[in-house]
Motif scaffolding. Structure first.
Motif, PDB file in Angstrom:
ATOM      1  N   MET A   1       0.857  -1.167   0.000  1.00  0.00           N
ATOM      2  CA  MET A   1       0.000   0.000   0.000  1.00  0.00           C
ATOM      3  C   MET A   1       0.905   1.232   0.000  1.00  0.00           C
ATOM      4  N   GLU A   2       0.649   2.100  -0.952  1.00  0.00           N
ATOM      5  CA  GLU A   2       1.452   3.304  -1.107  1.00  0.00           C
ATOM      6  C   GLU A   2       0.606   4.545  -0.806  1.00  0.00           C
ATOM      7  N   LEU A   3       1.270   5.595  -0.378  1.00  0.00           N
ATOM      8  CA  LEU A   3       0.580   6.831  -0.041  1.00  0.00           C
ATOM      9  C   LEU A   3      -0.190   7.400  -1.233  1.00  0.00           C
ATOM     10  N   TYR A   4       0.390   7.341  -2.437  1.00  0.00           N
ATOM     11  CA  TYR A   4      -0.300   7.872  -3.619  1.00  0.00           C
ATOM     12  C   TYR A   4      -1.578   7.081  -3.912  1.00  0.00           C
ATOM     13  N   GLN A   5      -1.587   5.786  -3.591  1.00  0.00           N
ATOM     14  CA  GLN A   5      -2.805   4.996  -3.777  1.00  0.00           C
ATOM     15  C   GLN A   5      -3.886   5.458  -2.806  1.00  0.00           C
ATOM     16  N   LEU A   6      -3.486   5.733  -1.576  1.00  0.00           N
ATOM     17  CA  LEU A   6      -4.444   6.200  -0.576  1.00  0.00           C
ATOM     18  C   LEU A   6      -4.973   7.588  -0.922  1.00  0.00           C
TER      19      LEU A   6
ATOM     20  N   VAL B   1      -5.250   6.951 -12.067  1.00  0.00           N
ATOM     21  CA  VAL B   1      -6.074   6.824 -10.864  1.00  0.00           C
ATOM     22  C   VAL B   1      -6.777   5.474 -10.855  1.00  0.00           C
ATOM     23  N   SER B   2      -7.322   5.082 -11.977  1.00  0.00           N
ATOM     24  CA  SER B   2      -8.002   3.799 -12.085  1.00  0.00           C
ATOM     25  C   SER B   2      -7.054   2.647 -11.753  1.00  0.00           C
ATOM     26  N   ALA B   3      -5.840   2.705 -12.277  1.00  0.00           N
ATOM     27  CA  ALA B   3      -4.848   1.651 -12.017  1.00  0.00           C
ATOM     28  C   ALA B   3      -4.446   1.633 -10.548  1.00  0.00           C
ATOM     29  N   GLN B   4      -4.326   2.793  -9.932  1.00  0.00           N
ATOM     30  CA  GLN B   4      -3.961   2.855  -8.519  1.00  0.00           C
ATOM     31  C   GLN B   4      -5.051   2.249  -7.642  1.00  0.00           C
ATOM     32  N   ILE B   5      -6.304   2.551  -7.952  1.00  0.00           N
ATOM     33  CA  ILE B   5      -7.428   1.983  -7.205  1.00  0.00           C
ATOM     34  C   ILE B   5      -7.462   0.471  -7.387  1.00  0.00           C
TER      35      ILE B   5
ATOM     36  N   LEU C   1      -5.458  -5.496  -1.231  1.00  0.00           N
ATOM     37  CA  LEU C   1      -6.299  -5.726  -0.057  1.00  0.00           C
ATOM     38  C   LEU C   1      -7.234  -6.920  -0.221  1.00  0.00           C
ATOM     39  N   GLY C   2      -7.458  -7.326  -1.459  1.00  0.00           N
ATOM     40  CA  GLY C   2      -8.329  -8.464  -1.727  1.00  0.00           C
ATOM     41  C   GLY C   2      -9.808  -8.174  -1.571  1.00  0.00           C
ATOM     42  N   VAL C   3     -10.185  -6.892  -1.679  1.00  0.00           N
ATOM     43  CA  VAL C   3     -11.593  -6.499  -1.565  1.00  0.00           C
ATOM     44  C   VAL C   3     -11.898  -5.414  -2.590  1.00  0.00           C
ATOM     45  N   ALA C   4     -13.163  -5.312  -2.949  1.00  0.00           N
ATOM     46  CA  ALA C   4     -13.612  -4.209  -3.801  1.00  0.00           C
ATOM     47  C   ALA C   4     -13.863  -3.005  -2.899  1.00  0.00           C
TER      48      ALA C   4
END
Length: 65
Positions: free
Chosen positions: A1-6, A32-36, A43-46
């Motif tokens: 998990m990266e800060l930019y993803q959060l 943004v779509s790729a980061q999400i 995380l293994g969840v939507a």
């Protein structure tokens, strides 16, 4: 998990749309779509339900937020 993803996650959660979140973050919509997607895979969840009117947080997304 990266800060930019959060940051991307929080922007999409706030604005409800990938395009608006990308504009706010000054990055491309595909980025943004790729980061999400990468965050969801890790995380293994939507985190969002994709609808015709935008992105809505799932229960897992609300917990992360």
């Amino acid at each position: 998990m990266e800060l930019y993803q959060l940051r991307s996650f929080a922007a999409v959660a706030e604005l409800g749309q990938l395009t608006r979140a990308a504009e706010k973050l000054h990055v491309s919509q595909p980025a943004v779509s790729a980061q999400i997607k990468a965050l969801e895979d890790e995380l293994g969840v939507a985190l969002f339900e994709r609808t015709s009117s935008g992105m809505v947080l799932t229960s897992a997304g609300r917990k992360l937020l």
